[in-house]
Enzyme design. Structure first.
Site, short mmCIF file in Angstrom:
data_model
loop_
_atom_site.label_atom_id
_atom_site.label_comp_id
_atom_site.label_asym_id
_atom_site.label_seq_id
_atom_site.Cartn_x
_atom_site.Cartn_y
_atom_site.Cartn_z
N CYS A 1 0.80 -1.24 0.00
CA CYS A 1 0.00 0.00 0.00
C CYS A 1 0.83 1.29 0.00
O CYS A 1 0.77 2.08 -0.93
CB CYS A 1 -0.92 0.06 1.22
SG CYS A 1 -1.91 -1.39 1.50
N HIS B 1 -1.15 5.98 2.66
CA HIS B 1 -1.27 4.78 3.47
C HIS B 1 -2.16 4.97 4.71
O HIS B 1 -2.17 6.02 5.34
CB HIS B 1 0.11 4.29 3.92
CG HIS B 1 0.02 3.08 4.79
ND1 HIS B 1 0.34 3.10 6.13
CD2 HIS B 1 -0.43 1.83 4.52
CE1 HIS B 1 0.11 1.89 6.62
NE2 HIS B 1 -0.35 1.11 5.68
CA LIG Z 1 -3.24 -2.07 -0.49
#
Ligand SMILES: [Ca+2]
Length: 503
Positions: free
Chosen positions: A83, A137
């Protein structure tokens, strides 16, 4: 002269100067009504299990709708299958070696604080930029309802709803690892309706923002919408599970035989708790992953409906993508962090004004890194000079165009002391991977014969020239992934890095 007159004069000259400043800073503001809006939709941990990507079981009628009016990139790849590094790279238009972000819970303001992110560049041109949900994130599910590891400078408005999946249902979620939901396989068929879930609330918030955007005819918008599903925990309302009978969920066969020719780092993303899986649990996990996709797709549909209802669809570029791919048992792997096709390949669809080849599929490999220059070009937004992606506009106009013709992804292996990178390059025919500059192994797959990457050809003597050629290409791309200085920017503590504390 009276104070009132003085103040009046001051106010007049201030207004005049402000107007002049606006003319200078935002030369395109007057053309606002002509500039397209952007609706940037990103799903979390979504691979290409979608109807429009030819998946035989998953239904995604709303994402398919975007593909019908846009260009679908069949070979789109993330630059890092995790991510945080992927999202920082995509939103900065720079490779992870240039953002300096190779792990989660970090933000590019710690490494390259003066860089303009994608939405920041739009803001500088007078766009209204808003974020709903996960763009940079977020720890899922812990950070749901907070700003996560966000960059406030990228947005004018940030909305962070938290639904029943986060606030009520965690005690009911099944997990392979006790009290762990986001990092491991976990799932739950919720008795609560769509609109009580975080992703349902994101769609409701998007409807609200769009209604307000529709009232302001002068100012274009860049609305970024980050859905959390199908990221673990795979929580979706029960009805979405019904379309996917557990016993019909696909199981991967012959894993043991398949992994024999692989370097250990190729399988480095394996987690211990995955050994607890049996076929029944595997099928339950896949069912919940697919259900979460269809649930997320329905929320995308609500936002698309609102866009149409408000008359905004015609002048809005719609992007749909994900931050990386996802394993569902291939090579014995689950989740992300590998350099195989399943983990690096993402859905990428671009529709709206400026996209000529509607309903067409582009086959040439592209990267998430290409989104920044593409959207900026489509909206006539100036970009920083150091962007490393390519403008996809020529491919949106003619899907047979090749563009750069390859995509590179990378991943980190080992602890902080023994860290080493793996890099992979994808061309239309081949995937070629080097672990630790080849010292820890190489992989080569021929996608014309082996789309599941089950036969590592790197040691085949008759393919020596191909390996040499791809290795040269990959290493040139790696050099190009660094900033001009040639050094990965270090993570700096104490620089402006807000919202870095998890709740
Ligand atoms: Ca992800």
């Amino acid at each position: 002269m009276s104070v009132r007159k003085l103040l009046g004069l001051y106010a007049c000259s201030f207004l005049l100067m402000s107007t002049l400043a606006l003319e200078v800073s935002f030369p395109q503001l007057h053309a606002a009504e002509k500039r397209p809006n952007v609706l940037f939709i990103i799903s979390d941990d979504l691979n290409t299990s979608l109807g429009c990507y030819g998946h035989p079981q998953v239904t995604s009628p709303n994402i398919d709708r975007i593909a019908e009016r846009g260009v679908l990139f069949d070979r789109a790849y993330c630059q890092y299958p995790l991510c945080g590094p992927s999202r920082n790279s995509m939103l900065c238009g720079l490779y992870p070696n240039s953002t300096g972000i190779h792990r989660n819970s970090q933000i590019f303001r710690q490494t390259i604080p003066s860089h303009q992110s994608l939405s920041h560049a739009f803001r500088m041109q007078g766009y209204f930029a808003a974020r709903i949900g996960k763009l940079y994130h977020y720890n899922v599910p812990k950070s749901v309802g907070t700003n996560g590891h966000d960059d406030p400078g990228s947005w004018e408005l940030e909305l962070n709803p938290a639904g029943c999946d986060r606030l009520l249902e965690e005690p009911d979620i099944f997990s392979l690892k006790k009290n762990s939901f986001g990092g491991t396989l976990s799932w739950y068929a919720s008795p609560r309706g769509d609109k009580l879930h975080t992703d349902g609330m994101l769609a409701t918030d998007a409807e609200w923002v769009l209604e307000r955007c529709a009232r302001d005819k002068e100012r274009p918008f860049f609305l970024a919408l980050g859905f959390f599903r199908p990221h673990t925990p795979y929580v979706a309302p029960k009805p979405y599970f019904k379309g996917y009978a557990v016993k019909e969920m696909p199981l991967v066969e012959g894993v043991e035989e398949n992994v024999k020719d692989l370097p250990p780092d190729a399988l480095g993303s394996h987690k211990k708790e995955h050994d607890l899986l049996n076929d029944d649990l595997r099928q339950q996990a896949i069912q919940a992953y697919f259900a979460s996709i269809s649930f997320m797709d329905a929320q995308v549909g609500r936002v698309l409906d609102k866009l149409e209802e408000l008359g905004l669809a015609e002048n809005t570029i719609v992007v749909f993508t994900s931050d990386h791919g996802y394993h569902l048992g291939e090579h014995g792997l689950w989740q992300k962090m590998s350099l195989f096709e399943e983990s690096t390949r993402v859905p990428l669809i671009i529709a709206g004004p400026g996209v000529k080849e509607t309903g067409k599929v582009a086959k040439t490999p592209v990267g998430l890194i290409d989104l920044y220059p593409t959207l900026a070009n489509l909206c006539d937004v100036p970009t920083p000079e150091n962007l490393q992606g390519q403008d996809l506009t020529p491919i949106l106009n003619d899907t047979t165009k090749e563009g750069r013709g390859w995509a590179v992804s990378q991943v980190l292996r080992g602890g902080r002391k023994a860290q080493r990178f793996g890099y992979t390059i994808r061309t239309p025919r081949w995937r070629y991977t080097e672990w630790n500059n080849g010292q820890d192994g190489r992989e080569l797959y021929d996608h014309t014969k082996d789309p599941l990457e089950q036969n590592n050809l790197a040691k085949n003597a008759h393919l020596g020239e191909i390996v040499t050629d791809l290795s040269r290409k990959l290493n040139e791309a790696i050099v190009g992934s660094f900033p001009e200085s040639g050094e990965i920017p270090p993570i700096r503590q104490g620089v402006w890095a807000p919202n870095l504390t998890d709740p």
